[in-house]
Every structure is written in C-alpha cells, then in structure tokens.
Design a protein around this motif. Sequence first.
Motif, PDB file in Angstrom:
ATOM      1  N   ALA A  29      45.310  54.090 -13.177  1.00 22.21           N
ATOM      2  CA  ALA A  29      45.126  52.643 -13.053  1.00 22.21           C
ATOM      3  C   ALA A  29      45.740  52.146 -11.741  1.00 22.21           C
ATOM      4  N   ASP A  30      46.898  52.702 -11.371  1.00 24.34           N
ATOM      5  CA  ASP A  30      47.557  52.351 -10.113  1.00 24.34           C
ATOM      6  C   ASP A  30      46.628  52.678  -8.937  1.00 24.34           C
ATOM      7  N   GLY A  31      46.066  53.894  -8.927  1.00 21.53           N
ATOM      8  CA  GLY A  31      45.147  54.304  -7.865  1.00 21.53           C
ATOM      9  C   GLY A  31      43.905  53.427  -7.835  1.00 21.53           C
ATOM     10  N   GLY A  32      43.357  53.154  -9.040  1.00 24.70           N
ATOM     11  CA  GLY A  32      42.161  52.322  -9.110  1.00 24.70           C
ATOM     12  C   GLY A  32      42.409  50.942  -8.517  1.00 24.70           C
ATOM     13  N   ASP A  33      43.574  50.361  -8.800  1.00 23.91           N
ATOM     14  CA  ASP A  33      43.922  49.041  -8.255  1.00 23.91           C
ATOM     15  C   ASP A  33      44.021  49.087  -6.737  1.00 23.91           C
ATOM     16  N   VAL A  34      44.652  50.144  -6.205  1.00 20.12           N
ATOM     17  CA  VAL A  34      44.796  50.237  -4.749  1.00 20.12           C
ATOM     18  C   VAL A  34      43.424  50.406  -4.097  1.00 20.12           C
ATOM     19  N   VAL A  35      42.547  51.208  -4.715  1.00 20.03           N
ATOM     20  CA  VAL A  35      41.196  51.386  -4.155  1.00 20.03           C
ATOM     21  C   VAL A  35      40.493  50.032  -4.096  1.00 20.03           C
ATOM     22  N   LYS A  36      40.528  49.291  -5.212  1.00 17.46           N
ATOM     23  CA  LYS A  36      39.804  48.015  -5.262  1.00 17.46           C
ATOM     24  C   LYS A  36      40.366  47.017  -4.251  1.00 17.46           C
ATOM     25  N   ALA A  37      41.685  47.087  -4.031  1.00 18.47           N
ATOM     26  CA  ALA A  37      42.309  46.121  -3.124  1.00 18.47           C
ATOM     27  C   ALA A  37      42.030  46.439  -1.656  1.00 18.47           C
ATOM     28  N   THR A  38      41.813  47.707  -1.316  1.00 20.39           N
ATOM     29  CA  THR A  38      41.714  48.070   0.098  1.00 20.39           C
ATOM     30  C   THR A  38      40.315  48.474   0.543  1.00 20.39           C
ATOM     31  N   VAL A  39      39.403  48.667  -0.401  1.00 25.10           N
ATOM     32  CA  VAL A  39      38.108  49.251  -0.071  1.00 25.10           C
ATOM     33  C   VAL A  39      37.342  48.402   0.960  1.00 25.10           C
ATOM     34  N   GLY A  40      37.506  47.080   0.895  1.00 26.76           N
ATOM     35  CA  GLY A  40      36.817  46.194   1.821  1.00 26.76           C
ATOM     36  C   GLY A  40      37.139  46.465   3.274  1.00 26.76           C
ATOM     37  N   GLU A  41      38.397  46.845   3.531  1.00 23.98           N
ATOM     38  CA  GLU A  41      38.820  47.106   4.915  1.00 23.98           C
ATOM     39  C   GLU A  41      38.048  48.251   5.556  1.00 23.98           C
ATOM     40  N   TYR A  42      37.409  49.062   4.753  1.00 20.49           N
ATOM     41  CA  TYR A  42      36.679  50.217   5.282  1.00 20.49           C
ATOM     42  C   TYR A  42      35.166  50.012   5.211  1.00 20.49           C
ATOM     43  N   GLY A  43      34.748  48.767   4.961  1.00 17.82           N
ATOM     44  CA  GLY A  43      33.322  48.461   4.898  1.00 17.82           C
ATOM     45  C   GLY A  43      32.632  49.141   3.733  1.00 17.82           C
ATOM     46  N   ILE A  44      33.401  49.409   2.676  1.00 18.61           N
ATOM     47  CA  ILE A  44      32.834  50.102   1.516  1.00 18.61           C
ATOM     48  C   ILE A  44      32.880  49.143   0.331  1.00 18.61           C
ATOM     49  N   VAL A  65      32.552  48.825  -4.056  1.00 18.02           N
ATOM     50  CA  VAL A  65      32.537  49.547  -5.330  1.00 18.02           C
ATOM     51  C   VAL A  65      31.351  49.032  -6.126  1.00 18.02           C
ATOM     52  N   VAL A  66      30.318  49.879  -6.317  1.00 11.85           N
ATOM     53  CA  VAL A  66      29.117  49.406  -7.018  1.00 11.85           C
ATOM     54  C   VAL A  66      29.140  49.768  -8.494  1.00 11.85           C
ATOM     55  N   ALA A  67      30.044  50.642  -8.893  1.00 19.87           N
ATOM     56  CA  ALA A  67      30.189  50.952 -10.324  1.00 19.87           C
ATOM     57  C   ALA A  67      31.649  51.266 -10.571  1.00 19.87           C
ATOM     58  N   GLU A  68      32.180  50.718 -11.651  1.00 18.26           N
ATOM     59  CA  GLU A  68      33.578  50.981 -11.981  1.00 18.26           C
ATOM     60  C   GLU A  68      33.630  51.418 -13.437  1.00 18.26           C
ATOM     61  N   GLN A  69      34.168  52.619 -13.665  1.00 20.60           N
ATOM     62  CA  GLN A  69      34.238  53.156 -15.015  1.00 20.60           C
ATOM     63  C   GLN A  69      35.631  53.690 -15.279  1.00 20.60           C
ATOM     64  N   THR A  70      36.120  53.498 -16.482  1.00 21.36           N
ATOM     65  CA  THR A  70      37.432  54.039 -16.824  1.00 21.36           C
ATOM     66  C   THR A  70      37.308  54.974 -18.021  1.00 21.36           C
ATOM     67  N   PHE A  71      38.314  55.781 -18.214  1.00 16.99           N
ATOM     68  CA  PHE A  71      38.387  56.609 -19.409  1.00 16.99           C
ATOM     69  C   PHE A  71      39.843  56.681 -19.802  1.00 16.99           C
ATOM     70  N   ASN A  72      40.102  57.108 -21.038  1.00 23.08           N
ATOM     71  CA  ASN A  72      41.482  57.178 -21.497  1.00 23.08           C
ATOM     72  C   ASN A  72      42.020  58.587 -21.322  1.00 23.08           C
ATOM     73  N   PRO A  73      43.319  58.711 -21.054  1.00 18.94           N
ATOM     74  CA  PRO A  73      43.893  60.058 -21.018  1.00 18.94           C
ATOM     75  C   PRO A  73      43.606  60.737 -22.355  1.00 18.94           C
ATOM     76  N   GLY A  74      43.098  61.946 -22.316  1.00 19.89           N
ATOM     77  CA  GLY A  74      42.789  62.652 -23.546  1.00 19.89           C
ATOM     78  C   GLY A  74      41.324  62.576 -23.952  1.00 19.89           C
ATOM     79  N   ASP A  75      40.519  61.737 -23.277  1.00 25.58           N
ATOM     80  CA  ASP A  75      39.088  61.676 -23.599  1.00 25.58           C
ATOM     81  C   ASP A  75      38.436  63.028 -23.321  1.00 25.58           C
ATOM     82  N   THR A  76      37.419  63.351 -24.113  1.00 30.18           N
ATOM     83  CA  THR A  76      36.856  64.695 -24.029  1.00 30.18           C
ATOM     84  C   THR A  76      35.462  64.733 -23.427  1.00 30.18           C
ATOM     85  N   ASP A  77      34.902  63.592 -23.126  1.00 30.94           N
ATOM     86  CA  ASP A  77      33.536  63.593 -22.603  1.00 30.94           C
ATOM     87  C   ASP A  77      33.315  62.328 -21.780  1.00 30.94           C
TER      88      ASP A  77
END
Lengths: 400, 292
Positions: A193-208, A210-222
């Motif tokens: 979640a920490d990494g995801g937040d940093v990506v979302k906050a800085t991605v604009g600076e690189y002209g990129i 995020v067109v899809a955002e998906q999460t999963f829980n630790p321990g998910d199997t699929d």
Amino acid sequence: MTGKWLQRMLPATVVLTLVVASLAGCSQADSSSDEGGEETAKEPYTIGAVLSLSGTYAGLGEPEKNTIEMELERINEDGGVNGHPVKVVIEDDATDPAKAQAATVRLIEQVDVLAIIGATGTGQTMGMRGDIDRAGIPQVSVAGGTVVTAQFDPLVFQTPWSNSLVVPFTLSRLRDAGITKIALMYDTGGFGADGGDVVKATVGEYGISVVAEQTFNPGDTDMTAQLTMVKGSDAEAVVLWNAGKESAIVAKNMQQLSMMLPLYGCHGNARAEFAEGAGDAAEGFRFAAGKILLPETYGTDSMSYRVATDFVERYTERYGKAPDTFAGHAYDALYLIVEAMRRLPEGFTTAELRDEIERTDDFVGIGGIFTFTESDHNGMSEDDLVMYRIQDGAWVLDTP
Amino acid sequence: MDSAALLQFAIAGLKNGAIYALVALGFTLVFGSTGIINFAQGEFFMLGGMLAVFFVRLGLPLPIAVIAGVLATAGIGLAFERLALRPRRDSGPLVLIIITIGGSMVMKSLSRHVFGGSELSLPAFSEGPSIVVAGAAIERQAFWVWGLTIIAVVGLTWLYSKTKFGRSMRACSLSHEASRLMGIDTARIVMVSFGLAAVLGGIAGVVVAPLTQTSFDVGARIGVKGFAAAILGGLGNPIAAVVGGLTLGLVESMSIAFISSTYKDVIALVLLLLVLFVRPEGILGRATREKV
C-alpha cells in the motif's frame, strides 16, 4: 488410578513439551553471540535487535539474524570497538507491532542497550517509536516502508532503499522505455500500500498515467480476476508492488492469461523464492534493487565490490546459501552503529551516538553508499539501484 | 465487458471456490461427527503442502510425494485427535474447540521450525500451457482442483448415505450418548473423522501449492475462508460445503469485476452475514437440528 491420570496428563505433557521446545528455539537468539567477552577487561557495548524470527516475516528475519551473528564474531575477533567487545541481544517480535514494542521496552529497561537495530517490518518499526523517543536511543530500522523516514524522527535511521527512492527509479525506467500508461497492482499490507501510494503520487512527473488500479490481500491465492480487469484496459505495462509470495502468483496468472505486457516488480521481489515460485512465468520480469544480487554491478574495482564479495563469500561459506538483500540491510544497520561507536571517545552517551550516526558520510555498505544528513536518514540515492531482469531463471542486469 | 472476460471471472471464482470447498468439507466432516468446529483445519491444509514439498526434496517422485504428503497429514490428524482431544472428550465442546486452536498454533510453530520461514514451491501436477476455452484461459492445475473436489464430495456423500460407517457418523452428530448405547464405537468414529478431515485439508494443500507456493503461515487465512464457506453452505452436509465454497469464490471474483478488488473480502463477508441473517442454518442447512 495412576493409569487414568497418566492418560489424562499425557496430551498436556506432549503439548507442553512441544511448546517449551519451540520457545527454546526462539530464545536461543536472546543469548546469542556474546563470545569474546572474557578476553578483554573492558565492559561490553550492548546493542539490541528486534527482528521477526517467527510470523509472516520470518523469512526476512532469519537472514538478518544470521548476518548479525556472523558479523558480530568478526567485529569481536578484530578487537571489538576500541577494545570494548560488542554484544547484540536479539528479540523476536513474531511480526507483531505490539510484541516489537514490548521487546523494545525490555531492551531499554532491562538490558540497557545503546542502540536498537530493527524491526524487520514497517509496522513493527513504527510500533517501537514511542519507546525509542521516550528513551532517546538511536534506532536503525531494516524495514523498507517509506513512512519509516518520511515520518521523520531524528532518532530513526533506515537501511533499505525506501519506496520513495525505488518508485522514481522504476518510473524513470518506464518512461525511458516509452511507456505512458500503466496498470498498478499492489497488496493491501503495509509495504504494498505504501508503494502504491508513492506510485500514484509521483507517476504524473514522468508523463505516465495509471489506467488500471487493482489490489489484492496478503495471502490471496489467485489474481486472475484482477488481471482480467487489467487485460481489459489499455495499459502498456504492469507495475506490481508486493514483497510476498503473491508476486509469483501474479506472474503465473499473467502467463496463464497469455498477457504479454511487461511486468515490473520492486525490490521486494529480490528473493530466490520469487524466481523459483514463478518458474518460467518469471521470464522477463523486471525489478529494481541494490547491487548485491550481482556484485559486479558495483564496478569490479570499487570498494563496494570488495565489501560485497567478501560478505557474500563469508555468508555463503557459513550458511550454505548466498545472502539476499535482507541480509545486506542487517549488515548495514550493524556497521552504521559500530562504525559510529568507533569514531566516538570512551564513555559516549546515546545522544552522542545518534549524532555520530547522523554524521555518517560515504559509508560503503551492502545496500549502497550511505550519507546521512539532518533531514535524510535513508542516506542512499538512485545510483545505488539497478534494474534486474529474470532470464533463464536467474537475475541479469537489464540495460536500458 | 465481453463474454470471454466474464467467463474468465467465473473460472477464477470457481477455482478459488473449489479450494474453499475442500477446506469447508473438512470442517463439515468434523462437525458432523463431533458437533465441534476444528480450528486446526487450516493447518491440515498447510501441512499437506509443506509435507509434499518436503518429500519432493527428499528425492521422491512427485506423485508419490503428493500422496505421502496427504497420508502424513492424515497421520497427524489422527494423532492430534488421539493425543490432544480424546482425553478431554467429556469436557464439553468449548474445551475441545480451544484445544483445536492450541493445536493449530503448535502445528504452525513446529512447521516454521522444521521447514523454515520461507515460501516453498511444488511443481505442477501436469506440465503445459493453459487451456483456452471460448477465449478464457484455464491452467491445468485448476482441473486437478476441480477433479479432486468432485471426487471428495461424491465420496463423502456416498460414505454418509450408503455405508454403515457413514450412518454411524450421522448418529454421532445427533447424540454420542445414544450412539454409544446403540453399540456404535463413537471414539473410533471421531478419530476417523479427524483423519478424513486431515486428508481433505491435505489434498487441498497439495493441489494448491503448485499454484501459489506454500509456507508455514498459510493455514489461518484458508481456515477462515473454508469456515466461512462451510457456514455459508450450511454445516454438516458435504454438498452444502461445496455450494458454500463455490458461492464464496464466485462472489469474490465478481466483486472484482463489477465493484473493486479492494473490497472483495468485505463484500464476501457482508454477503455471509446477510445469508446468516435470513437463513441462520446456511443456504442448504436444515432448519431444525435435534440436539440432546
């Protein structure tokens, strides 16, 4: 009568024996590595360490403990710190912030340590903060969350590359590859979640974007459901922020869905278990991490290369497998403290030790070259990172 | 959303759902003969995978290692019942349930000490690329998951309805006292139930390990999911466990498709609460349960 009593007590005895045995296994760590204390007359310098030797992060805590024990022997064979032997008291936090906090109190009140290494995890590290502040003891964390140094505390230092260092590095490589639309996947635990937040906050600076955002829980199997959503977007690459076994599942599910998009992971994937778990689905997987995985990337004539190869050789000889990045973080944490102690005169205080750790300048460690300042307690730069690609099941350097 | 994508979501849901169902069957089996919830069921799942990896590393061929892993798990299930539960069997359900919680902690800690803290991998049962049906990809291991679930549920249904042993198990769930008076060896029934529950958990663990890797700490989470599936379907009936498992899996994957991946577990649990609110006995559970 006796027979019945025995029959009744037998299971309890078995369970008790097992519990005691497993506790004994844990507490072995407590009394670790105080060898070398007898030869020198000077009083030992005691450092505490709070590591996850059980629970979710046990796989990370183990190499950290191995490293500390191995390096401690070496330090004491070389005469310790100005003649004082060094002792490290290791406590297991069971990957639990509450236990990390309790261990910290014990280290401070009962053991009277000069500094504390740890914790292994971000949540555990943050859980220790109140008592660290109360006692005014320097803490060198081996956890990777940005929050550890972003929520700045003058007493707290951090040896892994924080997400605020790795995310910009990864995004700049994506930009250089001409990618403008990414799908972002991360776990809902602390690190992801920490990494995801940093990506979302800085991605604009690189002209990129995020067109899809998906999460999963630790321990998910699929993750095929999440990836089917990604497949339906116009993403040109997938960025995955996760340090657990879920990463291998994402790679395998992408192969299963015959998704050809490049997959970028992070330094949390710099573990042999990932490549092994994902098998041939890991082919082409890219991730940024420090140079320890391929020591020649330090430059074979550099000081870093000599430090790293020496460490890798000794670790491999002693434990039968090469150290991972987590071992490196513990190495750096221990030496940052020990080197600062060496620079100080006899009878220093914990406040002086903190100041001296902050004065660390160009310390050549495993994670990189550390230079702390009053506002930067992570101390590394993007120069300490390289991009790896998995090819034929092994790490190779991914040159842009 | 096109039909291929929708089918893909359904397949993902049915695959996860079948795994939940296998674990739910173990809960149902133990509940069926003892009236207690065995909170160590998730650890049987963990042990199946870990032991299979252990046997592969000893050099055994994969099929033998897998079978050995399941059998060793069954042995642990039997030993757990015999050594930890049977001596306290007259202490009432609460004590027994707490013993299963303690047992799960012991199994997890021991596994961590014996096999280490890292995740371990098991090779896929059948090699090869995934099979594409109407634009949706299905990995080969998923067929093993489904196949084994079908075998398990058919086998258990047959056991319950057609064999003397199965009828004895059902009698046990109604009243141990009465069953014993009728000449049923209740102690043996309970022990075998634990053995079979361990086999089911072990099968789920080995069949999932190639998909996800395994580690000493996978038991708790799958235990919760399997328990939720068993409750959702209705405890005590094998078909209900499978219905509960598949429903839970499908709801999770459809939540990702139509709402958000962040809330999939929340949505699944809210659904569970709603079902229990309307039908406390579960989707297929019987409304009245005779208890003596």
